[in-house]
Design an enzyme around this catalytic site. Sequence first.
Site, PDB file in Angstrom:
ATOM      1  N   ASP A   1       0.853  -1.177   0.000  1.00  0.00           N
ATOM      2  CA  ASP A   1       0.000   0.000   0.000  1.00  0.00           C
ATOM      3  C   ASP A   1       0.899   1.240   0.000  1.00  0.00           C
ATOM      4  O   ASP A   1       2.097   1.150   0.273  1.00  0.00           O
ATOM      5  CB  ASP A   1      -0.896  -0.024   1.244  1.00  0.00           C
ATOM      6  CG  ASP A   1      -1.777   1.209   1.349  1.00  0.00           C
ATOM      7  OD1 ASP A   1      -2.341   1.609   0.325  1.00  0.00           O
ATOM      8  OD2 ASP A   1      -1.885   1.761   2.452  1.00  0.00           O
TER       9      ASP A   1
ATOM     10  N   ARG B   1      -6.071   4.173  -7.705  1.00  0.00           N
ATOM     11  CA  ARG B   1      -7.533   4.148  -7.715  1.00  0.00           C
ATOM     12  C   ARG B   1      -8.048   2.713  -7.617  1.00  0.00           C
ATOM     13  O   ARG B   1      -9.032   2.341  -8.252  1.00  0.00           O
ATOM     14  CB  ARG B   1      -8.080   4.823  -8.978  1.00  0.00           C
ATOM     15  CG  ARG B   1      -7.863   6.324  -9.039  1.00  0.00           C
ATOM     16  CD  ARG B   1      -8.587   7.011  -7.923  1.00  0.00           C
ATOM     17  NE  ARG B   1      -8.506   8.473  -8.010  1.00  0.00           N
ATOM     18  CZ  ARG B   1      -8.910   9.286  -7.048  1.00  0.00           C
ATOM     19  NH1 ARG B   1      -9.388   8.782  -5.918  1.00  0.00           N
ATOM     20  NH2 ARG B   1      -8.824  10.584  -7.169  1.00  0.00           N
TER      21      ARG B   1
END
EC number: 7.6.2.1
Length: 1314
Positions: free
Chosen positions: A647, A1025
């Site tokens: 992440d 996204r």
Amino acid sequence: MSSKDYHQTDAVNSDNSDSDSDLDININELDPITSSATIRRGGGDSRDQNGRGSHIPLRNLRMSGLRNQANRNRGYGDLGRDRDATSEDLHGLLDGDVEEHRVPGMRLNGRDDAVLKGPGHRRKPSVESFKKIGSQIRLPSFLSRSPSAIGPGLIDDEPQEEEHDPASSRNVSVGAPQSSRFPANAVSNAKYTPISFLPRTLYNEFSFFFNMYFLLVALSQVVPALRIGYLSTYIVPLACVLAITLGKEAWDDIERRKRDAEANAEGYTVLVFEKPGQGSANKYQKNRSLKSKGFKKKSLVVPDRLSDIQEEEESAESEGLVPTSEVHEIIKKSRDLKVGDVLKLGKDQRLPADVIILKSYPNEITVSSGPVTNIVPADESLLVDTVTDPPMDQSTPTVSESLESTSELGNTPAADAGGVGETFIRTDQLDGETDWKLRLGSQISQSLDISEFPRLRIAASKPDKKVNDFVGNIELLPKGGAGYDPHISNETTEQPKSGPLSIDNTAWANTVLASNATTLAVVVYTGPQTRSALSTSVSRSKTGLLEYEINSLTKILCALTLSLSIVLVILEFAQKNYVPDLAWYVKIVRFLVLFSTIVPISLRVNLDMGKSVYSWFIQRDAGIQGTVVRTSTIPEDLGRIEYLLSDKTGTLTQNEMDMKKIHVGTVSYANEAMDEVTSYIKQGFSIPVNASVQLVTPSSTFVGATTGVASRSRREIGARVRDVVLVLALCHNVTPTIDEENGETITSYQASSPDEIAIVKWTEAVGLRLIHRDRKGMILESVDSGRPVVRVGILEVFPFTSDGKRMGIIVQFQDGTGASIKDGAGEIWFYQKGADTVMTSIVAANDWLDEETANMAREGLRTLVVGRKRLSVQQYQEFKTAYQTASASLANREGNVAAVVASHLERDLELLGVTGVEDKLQKDVKSSLELLRNAGIKIWMLTGDKVETARCVAVSSKLVSRGQHIHTIAKLKQKNLAQDHLDFLRSKTDACLLIDGESLALLLTYFRQEFISLAVLLPAVIACRCSPTQKADIAKLIREFTKKRICCIGDGGNDVSMIQAADVGVGIVGKEGRQASLAADFSIEQFCHLTKLLVWHGRNSYKRSAKLAQFVIHRGLIISVAQTVYSIAIKFEPEGLYKDWLLVGYATVYTAMPVFSLVLDRDVDENLANLYPELYKELTTGNSLSYKTFFVWVAVSIYQGSMIQGLSQLLTEVDSPRMVAVSFTVLVFNELIMVAFEITTWHPVMIMSLVGTLFIYLGSIPFLGGYFDLPFILTWGFAWRVLTIGSISLIPPYTVKLIRRAVKPPSYRKVRGI
């Protein structure tokens, strides 16, 4: 018509003996035209002397809501319906009788009970009069309003709950029990339940061929014909293995449950709504004494009841409205929260469930239950006139405007003129986006008093994992029940109010409130039905790659055992003069049992204990303090990682922006040079005492006057710097807030974008502070002088959008003279900042913008281009007219508005400068990523953030090396274009891929195999996204396609699915929560700890387990080879060589400690492992435990077993205690010395275990008289036989090992220089 017209004060008093006189009233009494009314006495015909209509039950009239003003407009609906209760029933109720009266449909209501008691029967509180009856009695339906009228929260008896269908939409009663049952709001990362634990764990264990084989061997010993030795010899080891494995799984799951329980026990403030009790009536009615009070307390029927009602109504009218409920606060644990609970939340508080925001207000504002009075003085305004509005210094702020003022109240906007509360939330733990999101309370609930919340009903869509979609409706029911009144027309009856709910009214679980305000929200989705939970995959039991490899080797060993057993039986049958004593299949099974040590059951015990040791090492490592091993079954997989999926927000970055650089066309400022910017601002905003104006505007003529003899170029640069800083201080959506910490006043900022906050903080650092902002204007203060220097009115704001990639604002400056814009005063400026890709065509021609933005981008900075344009009054009026027309258009509104802005404003802007903002990286991220790349790990960054943000972080973190091409695929909607991108990637596999979620979805739908086959070859992939589900899908896709080990690391709730889908999930304990770390296999505190976890602990764990597994196999195989040689010598009879204790002791007491001490071995130290990360790359090939190394150990075992047993039989008698003593002693010594040969780095525990085991064996020999010839052991003949056989067994294998090491030294010996 008032209530006085309905109730006659001169009504005839009823006789006490009349059982129904106070419950019925003649219809004539309701007609104001008729003469005086008489109340019908007796129980006969209910018509009066004139034959007019029947009586209306007074209780129905009482129920129609005439007690307060809010109920005046309701009709008397359902008049007299279901009047099935007898007078005796009501007498029993009034008398407090405890006799059961079960009437279907009866329900108790707070206002119903008062009509059943005269003044002398008042109880405090009113509900206590029914406590003795409890749930055994309910009032008839005509005495109770529907739950929709007052809210279930005010009803004594909760509705019967039914299980709610999660596939359907839901209706939520605010602050009240629900008619349907919803799941508990509990977080659970546990893998098992008490019921599923044994079935699932046993299935997992016996799904391995390894364990199934030993289960069958153990079960075979139940049959007497197949039994060899003690039954416990085979049952106990299997039971021990299962007990250890199940115990570890149980311990890990118990620890998970403890951590879950800690998270579920977090307390939250919940508002509880109760119906107004008589004990609290003084809050609204002052407990006025009624005139008719004074009758006997035990009187059943009280005369002059209407006068009491009238007095109560008059009191309610004079004192104000009676609220629907009384509100108080309680603390509930997170797991106890239910759908419909109203939460009171503050700044930086995490949402425990999915909620709908009802109301938001600043912390300093006390929300009262009555009308709001003046809060802010209205004698002065801080802002100048706007073009269209009245002069701000003459306008009086409304109540709602006063709630917005940060200058007066020191707080953030909480409500606008329409009463819509505003609050910001941080969603980076849910969707990975760093920008704050603005959330609003519905206009219906924001303007509603808190005590009226039970009148709200919310219709919400079914639970869904889409975090950006929500459809719902909110309804405000009329106060009180809906009834029918023949004297009030339906047109005047209060109607329910309703309004839509969207994603802007929601806050999902795991988001964090960012506003310095109190927010009231109602829970709509709990537990497994929250967006966060639905995006999370179910926890699965993870099995290490080493386990599968050993399982494959076990199958080979079992095949070898079966083949050997069949060969021996065939050879036995081939003997001459063979007389069969047992069936052939019985002999095969007996041989299988004898050779079961080939597949050593102690292997699982040793490996499981080794995993526990590795976990202990990891958690005790001072270099990675705070690391927690949550899944102790896969530490070896840390050494086999080939793909790392990370992440961005909170993992690679701190989500803290820092203004690093500013370029003003001819000069660039960064680091220490910012001090020069500060000096320019100090000079530029220093207003002379004798100046005619006291405020600065862009065209102020005195600016720069204090520079003295400064050169002209320096003055020009100073003016440009001042202009850039002024634009940055005004062109944003930031609101200042004032907090108090430890008695000190601290100014902080809040906005939807951390970039804007970083820029405003920077302007404050260089000398220009934002001290006030509302919807009409802003005030800037000089940090040096502490006085306001800039005041502007806000005329228009053009917010940032992902499509437009720019933000603009039109402001009007006040010069301090007080002149109005109508007099030609007040400069109007259009300021704009945005991405260089869009601003290049908007600003005037220049020769430095492209070069400078490219330089900043290479440094990983997020660039913003700043421009401005001055507007005349006429230009602004023309723009405003066109803008309003475009905003009112029904077709293509957004396009029309954009066209107006482009034609009137975004043309030939003056280019002022470029800013560079850095997203602060986590500690040592750059070096960590470089080390992992050198270790052969391919790194993917998966984030929910924007494309531009992801690109900047990839560059700044060195995920993308300098000069490496970044191929971008964004907003891909056509299949034919997708093929072009794939063709390019195929021709350039050294490029980095940057792809957004929309394009990724298209490629995975139509080109799944082709895309993943190319993507896994690229050195780095950046996916932005991405939804949480997409992250998990990518992890699964890579794992399934490559069959390689992948590691996923994240810190937010949006990363949980990805972490659980990975072979190894690593969670970082972030500032925003611990959900990711709780769901992960390993929890760390910083990203840089991952390198040590993989390169050091992962490498050691894998190499140690590989060596341990092969040595345990060798230890079992060598004794099986000895058994084979012995069986051949005794003519293929299935008799055991070492029986009972010798067989058990060999695998436990005599060899276990030295063999297990191999878990302490290491080939290189930590510094070398970090210095040469290429050593890690070797592990991914699996050479430490492969078919090649396995068969080498098989060959060594066959040689040593044959030599030991064969020579023992030759040098002694074949079937005698002497032979057993020699062969077993050599076998034990052989294993101890082989362990010493395999050790690379000695540890004190290894020495102690070897020496200790040797003494244990020597000390146990006197107790082995049942197996050995003890007198023979004390002779020289025993000693020379042991030494000779041992030398022949050990020297040749060790010699081969030394030669091989010299010819082809392993990598670890090369880096160690030995």
